[in-house]
Each structure stands twice: as structure tokens, then as C-alpha cells.
Design an enzyme around this catalytic site. Structure first.
Site, PDB file in Angstrom:
ATOM      1  N   GLY A 252       0.843  -1.191   0.000  1.00 17.98           N
ATOM      2  CA  GLY A 252       0.000   0.000   0.000  1.00 17.98           C
ATOM      3  C   GLY A 252       0.875   1.237   0.000  1.00 17.98           C
ATOM      4  N   SER A 253       0.326   2.321   0.531  1.00 19.50           N
ATOM      5  CA  SER A 253       1.044   3.584   0.492  1.00 19.50           C
ATOM      6  C   SER A 253       2.157   3.603   1.541  1.00 19.50           C
ATOM      7  CB  SER A 253       0.079   4.731   0.761  1.00 19.50           C
ATOM      8  OG  SER A 253      -0.505   4.559   2.033  1.00 19.50           O
ATOM      9  N   THR A 254       3.171   4.414   1.286  1.00 14.07           N
ATOM     10  CA  THR A 254       4.297   4.523   2.214  1.00 14.07           C
ATOM     11  C   THR A 254       3.820   5.084   3.558  1.00 14.07           C
ATOM     12  OG1 THR A 254       5.861   4.687   0.409  1.00 14.07           O
ATOM     13  CG2 THR A 254       6.584   5.577   2.511  1.00 14.07           C
ATOM     14  N   GLU A 255       2.859   6.029   3.541  1.00 10.08           N
ATOM     15  CA  GLU A 255       2.378   6.623   4.806  1.00 10.08           C
ATOM     16  C   GLU A 255       1.757   5.540   5.685  1.00 10.08           C
ATOM     17  OE1 GLU A 255       0.847   8.036   1.697  1.00 10.08           O
ATOM     18  OE2 GLU A 255       2.904   8.785   1.683  1.00 10.08           O
ATOM     19  N   GLY A 257       2.165   2.324   5.372  1.00  9.43           N
ATOM     20  CA  GLY A 257       3.224   1.355   5.665  1.00  9.43           C
ATOM     21  C   GLY A 257       3.983   1.734   6.935  1.00  9.43           C
ATOM     22  N   GLU A 274       5.667  -3.635   0.635  1.00 10.81           N
ATOM     23  CA  GLU A 274       5.791  -3.210  -0.764  1.00 10.81           C
ATOM     24  C   GLU A 274       5.001  -1.918  -0.866  1.00 10.81           C
ATOM     25  OE1 GLU A 274       5.104  -2.511  -4.299  1.00 10.81           O
ATOM     26  OE2 GLU A 274       4.281  -4.513  -4.718  1.00 10.81           O
ATOM     27  N   CYS A 308       2.002   0.493  -8.412  1.00 13.09           N
ATOM     28  CA  CYS A 308       3.108   1.054  -7.625  1.00 13.09           C
ATOM     29  C   CYS A 308       4.349   1.145  -8.508  1.00 13.09           C
ATOM     30  CB  CYS A 308       3.358   0.256  -6.364  1.00 13.09           C
ATOM     31  SG  CYS A 308       3.098  -1.483  -6.594  1.00 13.09           S
ATOM     32  N   GLU A 405       3.914  10.359  -5.731  1.00 12.10           N
ATOM     33  CA  GLU A 405       3.217   9.273  -6.425  1.00 12.10           C
ATOM     34  C   GLU A 405       1.770   9.705  -6.697  1.00 12.10           C
ATOM     35  OE1 GLU A 405       2.415   5.564  -4.265  1.00 12.10           O
ATOM     36  OE2 GLU A 405       3.002   4.520  -6.100  1.00 12.10           O
TER      37      GLU A 405
HETATM   38  P1  ADP Z   1      -3.964   3.181  -1.229  1.00 11.68           P
HETATM   39  O1  ADP Z   1      -3.466   4.579  -1.149  1.00 11.68           O
HETATM   40  O2  ADP Z   1      -3.433   2.390  -2.373  1.00 11.68           O
HETATM   41  O3  ADP Z   1      -5.440   3.027  -0.987  1.00 11.68           O
HETATM   42  P2  ADP Z   1      -3.454   2.439   1.447  1.00 11.68           P
HETATM   43  O4  ADP Z   1      -2.086   2.348   2.000  1.00 11.68           O
HETATM   44  O5  ADP Z   1      -4.358   3.507   1.929  1.00 11.68           O
HETATM   45  O6  ADP Z   1      -3.246   2.433  -0.085  1.00 11.68           O
HETATM   46  O7  ADP Z   1      -4.226   1.062   1.646  1.00 11.68           O
HETATM   47  C1  ADP Z   1      -3.635  -0.197   1.450  1.00 11.68           C
HETATM   48  C2  ADP Z   1      -4.252  -1.176   2.424  1.00 11.68           C
HETATM   49  O8  ADP Z   1      -3.938  -0.738   3.748  1.00 11.68           O
HETATM   50  C3  ADP Z   1      -5.771  -1.258   2.361  1.00 11.68           C
HETATM   51  O9  ADP Z   1      -6.182  -2.595   2.593  1.00 11.68           O
HETATM   52  C4  ADP Z   1      -6.197  -0.373   3.513  1.00 11.68           C
HETATM   53  O10 ADP Z   1      -7.474  -0.696   4.043  1.00 11.68           O
HETATM   54  C5  ADP Z   1      -5.120  -0.661   4.529  1.00 11.68           C
HETATM   55  N1  ADP Z   1      -4.945   0.375   5.559  1.00 11.68           N
HETATM   56  C6  ADP Z   1      -5.229   1.695   5.487  1.00 11.68           C
HETATM   57  N2  ADP Z   1      -4.942   2.323   6.655  1.00 11.68           N
HETATM   58  C7  ADP Z   1      -4.451   1.370   7.487  1.00 11.68           C
HETATM   59  C8  ADP Z   1      -3.953   1.386   8.831  1.00 11.68           C
HETATM   60  N3  ADP Z   1      -3.908   2.484   9.544  1.00 11.68           N
HETATM   61  N4  ADP Z   1      -3.488   0.216   9.334  1.00 11.68           N
HETATM   62  C9  ADP Z   1      -3.502  -0.928   8.611  1.00 11.68           C
HETATM   63  N5  ADP Z   1      -3.970  -0.998   7.356  1.00 11.68           N
HETATM   64  C10 ADP Z   1      -4.443   0.128   6.789  1.00 11.68           C
END
Ligand code: ADP
Length: 502
Positions: A252-255, A257, A274, A308, A405
Site C-alpha cells: 500500500g502507500s508509504t504513509e 506502511g 511493498e 506502484c 506518487e
Molecule cells: P492506497 O493509497 O493504495 O489506498 P493504502 O495504503 O491507503 O493504499 O491502503 C492499502 C491497504 O492498507 C488497504 O487494505 C487499507 O485498508 C489498509 N490500511 C489503510 N490504513 C491502514 C492502517 N492504519 N493500518 C492498517 N492498514 C491500513
């Protein structure tokens, strides 16, 4: 407020699946409602209409799923021989292959990706992953080690290592390749004998739920795979901090992550990450420019740019710059956008209204910062979350569209003069997932491959992936490798055994 769609004309199996009143969680091999009784709607991004109603997991459901996974680890799963585990994974591959059409349609309906990508990309790759990792259980082994113990000179010891499952794996995945991401985690985790609690993204929960049922049918014992769709801050965060989860794999996103890494510290979970990318796609003037133009195009517009690994920063050597930029802009104007279920459609909608608005804000910032808009630049008319393929020329490294990104169909094109200059600029990003180089000069290609700070370097190609090739990033694109034999590191822990032979 979204309206519920009439069921589209799809594969009969999918019609049945989509006809369900509600899509339940999958815990301990059984369909269950969320403890809270809550549900949420998943939308078809091509129309904005409701595709299905899904039970919304939160912390209490994650607890139930983890308990089921822990129990399953002690149950028939651990008693299955490696050869039996292989059989189960191969059966799952066969079942998915037999239902590929239906699964591809589901991916397209829930995510918006064109059916031709779902059919020719997501599905064959997912099936390939099940087959590839299906071959591993009988080949995962330890070693004997020639040990010496200095305080017992001449004494004999046997030392060997054993690769054991890590235990319960929490998998948190995004919405851009919903089925593929699920399989990319499940196949190696199961090959290594783990149990999994999988949280699909809230935007695209359906294919993971259907896959969970398929795995049960293939012979994966109840509780080994649990699927808990829900929101990130509730279900996702509960997985990240859970004391009984041994490892988290996150894409997912770096933030987010970063949040997951912090939350995982409580019980020292192992993690693989990733994350995002802002990948350079570099074209030297001596390249096959037609092939490069196609590669750039695919690099940024595949999956509506929601990859990504999107090649979102394109560097073109100055003598080829004008020609390439106009070729790209012209090509962007010929893209067929529309109903993603139509096999002729090249580009579908973005996954959600939120994502469309995020991308539109980046396009505005590009215009404001003085980049040259060469094609696209707006939302497409009609319902659904469509954005025109957008090409910006004359972009400067410091502009937001060149640094952040975007995760949408927006490419920043820039000229360069020397290899040293372009390497430095390519590497100046916080990210390091992939990079690509286009040139006919073998020496230059390998010099660039050596210098680029990225987990993958493509030479005269883009977006090539395979179950056997490792995948992952450097810098803020994450750590750990999915795919290939390297994924086995993620899903096993190494035990050291000493035997006194004296
Ligand atoms: P995108 O920007 O691609 O949506 P995210 O990083 O927001 O990516 O989401 C990727 C995954 O992480 C999703 O399954 C989302 O529900 C989950 N997610 C979002 N916030 C949190 C969090 N605080 N803790 C754990 N998982 C999260």
C-alpha cells in the site's frame, strides 16, 4: 448515494456470486457476519452503482480470524505432508483457471480495470503464482552445517537447520490488483505451511472472498485462510498490532506502511513491505523509439496508472525529446475509454471518486507549476470515475507531479543530456521500486542497471513480472521480496538444531 445496479451480463457463476444478498466474512471456513453487524457497499467504478454489500470486519472479527488461524495451525494443516500441500495448491490453480473468465469479470466490475488486462494479466499471473508456489512445499529444506566447538576439541556434533512456518500471517493488500495481490501473499504463505488472515482493500473486497471459498474447495482446511474485508484504521490496524499475528505482509502507500511498521513493534512481528513508487523510465536517443514509446505508454497507462511500479517519470535524451513527446501525446488521444467489460476498451475508470479527485488535484498542480499539458488533463464525461490519459511535457524535477506518487494516468516527461545527469535525477526520488532503460547500447544499458537504485530494472521492456522473479523495493518503496524463492524467506523461520554425538 449510490444506486444498486441491475446485474450485468456476466458468467453464470459470477451472476450467482453477485446475486448474494450480502457478502460475508470467511472465518474458520465458514461464512459469518461481522460481530458488529455492520456492512458496507462496494461500487462498480465504471458506473458508481453498488456492486455488492459486504460485511464489515473490525477488531473483534480479526480476533476471531486469528483464533481460527492459530487453531488451524495445530490442526490438519500441520499434519498434511508437503506433497499434499502441493496437491492442494495445484488444485487451486486448476480451479482458478477453470473460472478465469468469471474471476476476470469480477476484477473488472469491482476495480474498473479493462477486461483485457484482467484476462491477459491478473488471471494468468495469479494462476502462475499458485502453480509456481505449488511446486515449492517438497523443496523447502534446511542444511547440515560443519560446526566446530572450540572448548571441546575433536568432539563431534551434528548441526542442521529446519525451515518452519512463521505461524499466523496477516496480509493487508491494496485495491489495484485485488486478486493478484491476494494470491501473491497466499500462495507462498500456504506453500510454507502458514495460516493467513487476509484483509482486502475496502474498495475491492469481492475477489478475495471468492478466492477464499475456492481455496476451501481445493482442500485448504478450514481456518487456514480467513478473509476479513474492512477499513484500514479498524480491521487493518487490528491486524498490524495483533499480539497473536507473527508476520505482516503489507502492500500500500508509504504513509500507511509507516503506521503498520510502528504498530507491529508491540510483539516484534516480522514484516515485509511493498510501498509506493515514482519510477523513472529512461529513453536514450539510440533506442528503438517506437518500442520505447509503446513501453512508456504501457508503463504509465496500464491499470489506469494505478500501479506502484508505474513509469511516471519519463526521461528522454534531448535529440529524441520532441519526437517522442509528440508521439506520446498523439497516442494518448487514441486511447479507447469506456465500459471496461468491453474487450475493445483500453482504459477503464479509476477505482473510486476519491482516487479520481486526488489525481485531478495533481493535474491541477502540474498546470499551476507551469508544466506543459500535452494531452488529457480532465475527467471524462459520463458516470464513473474516468480520467483522460494525461501527458505533461517540460516537467521540472522539483514539481509536485515529478516528486509525488500520483497513482493515476498522468505522466511527467522531461529531457536530459548525459547519462550521469539522468542517473542522478532518476535516483533523486525517495522511492526505489523499479526503473527502466531504453537503448540499443549494451554497455550503456548495464551501466545504467548498475547505477539505478531500484528493486527491479527493466531493459528495453516495462511491467514484466513473473512468479519466479523477485519483486520489491529499496528506500521508501519498502523491504522484503515477494515472488520467487526469495518469498520463502518471508514465510519461514529458520531453526538451528544441535546434536551432541560424543
Ligand atoms: P492506497 O493509497 O493504495 O489506498 P493504502 O495504503 O491507503 O493504499 O491502503 C492499502 C491497504 O492498507 C488497504 O487494505 C487499507 O485498508 C489498509 N490500511 C489503510 N490504513 C491502514 C492502517 N492504519 N493500518 C492498517 N492498514 C491500513
Amino acid at each position: 448515494m449510490a444506486t444498486t445496479a441491475a446485474l450485468p451480463d456476466v458468467h453464470p457463476l459470477l451472476k450467482d456470486f453477485l446475486g448474494r444478498r450480502v457478502h460475508t466474512l470467511l472465518i474458520d471456513g465458514r461464512p459469518v457476519e461481522a460481530a458488529s453487524g455492520k456492512t458496507f457497499a462496494t461500487l462498480n467504478p465504471a458506473t458508481g452503482e453498488t456492486l455488492g454489500v459486504v460485511c464489515e470486519a473490525d477488531g473483534a472479527d480479526v480476533d476471531r480470524a486469528v483464533a481460527a488461524a492459530r487453531a488451524a495451525l495445530e490442526g490438519p494443516w500441520s499434519k498434511m505432508s508437503p506433497a499434499e500441500r502441493e496437491k492442494v495448491l495445484h488444485k487451486a490453480a486448476d480451479l482458478l483457471e477453470a473460472r478465469a473468465e468469471a474471476f476476470a469479470q469480477l476484477e473488472t466490475l469491482d476495480n474498473g480495470k479493462p477486461i483485457r488486462e484482467a484476462k491477459n494479466g491478473d488471471l494468468p499471473l495469479a494462476i502462475g503464482l499458485l502453480r509456481y508456489f505449488g511446486g515449492w512445499p517438497t523443496k523447502i529444506h534446511g542444511e547440515t552445517t560443519p560446526v566446530s566447538v572450540p572448548y571441546f576439541p575433536g568432539a563431534k556434533f551434528l548441526h542442521y537447520t529446519v525451515r518452519e512456518p512463521v505461524g499466523v500471517v496477516g496480509a493487508i493488500i491494496p485495491w489495484n490488483f485485488p486478486l493478484l495481490m491476494a494470491v501473491e501473499r497466499l500462495a507462498p504463505a500456504l506453500a510454507c505451511g502458514n495460516a493467513v488472515v487476509l484483509k482486502p482493500a475496502e474498495q475491492t473486497p469481492l475477489s478475495a472472498l471468492w478466492l477464499g471459498e475456492l481455496l476451501l474447495e481445493a482442500g485448504v482446511p478450514a481456518g487456514v485462510v480467513n478473509v476479513v474485508p474492512g477499513y484500514g484504521p479498524t480491521a487493518g490496524a487490528a491486524i498490524a498490532r495483533h499480539g497473536q499475528i507473527d508476520k505482516v505482509t503489507f502492500t500500500g502507500s508509504t504513509e500507511v506502511g509507516r503506521e503498520v511498521v510502528k504498530a507491529s513493534a508491540g510483539n516484534m512481528k516480522r514484516i515485509s513491505m511493498e510501498l509506493g513508487g515514482k519510477s523513472p523510465n529512461i529513453v536514450f536517443a539510440d533506442a528503438d523509439l517506437e518500442a520505447a514509446a509503446k513501453g512508456i505508454f504501457m508503463g504509465i497507462f496500464y491499470n489506469q496508472g494505478q500501479c506502484c511500479s508505474a513509469g511516471s517519470r519519463v526521461f528522454i535524451e534531448r535529440p529524441a525529446y520532441d519526437k517522442m513527446v509528440s508521439a506520446l501525446a498523439e497516442r494518448a488521444k487514441t486511447v479507447k475509454q469506456g465500459n471496461p467489460l468491453d474487450p475493445k476498451t483500453h482504459m477503464g475508470p479509476l477505482v473510486s471518486a476519491e482516487q479520481r479527485d486526488r489525481v485531478l488535484a495533481y493535474i491541477e498542480s502540474g498546470k499551476k507549476e507551469g508544466a506543459q499539458l500535452l494531452s488529457g488533463g480532465a475527467a471524462a464525461a459520463g458516470p464513473g470515475y474516468f480520467i483522460q490519459p494525461t501527458v505533461f511535457g517540460g516537467v521540472k524535477d522539483e514539481m509536485k507531479i515529478s516528486r509525488e506518487e500520483i497513482f493515476g494516468p498522468v505522466v511527467a516527461v522531461m529531457p536530459f543530456d548525459t547519462i550521469d545527469e539522468v542517473m542522478a535525477r532518476a535516483n533523486s526520488s525517495d522511492y526505489g521500486l523499479v526503473a527502466a532503460v531504453w537503448t540499443k547500447d549494451v554497455k550503456k544499458a548495464h551501466q545504467a542497471a548498475a547505477k539505478l537504485k531500484a528493486g527491479t530494472v527493466w531493459i528495453n521492456c516495462y511491467h514484466f513480472v513473473d512468479a519466479a522473479a523477485p519483486w520489491g523495493g529499496v528506500k521508501q518503496s519498502g523491504y522484503g521480496r515477494e515472488k520467487g524463492q526469495y518469498a520463502l524467506e518471508n514465510y519461514t523461520s529458520l531453526k538451528s538444531v544441535w546434536v551432541d554425538l560424543n
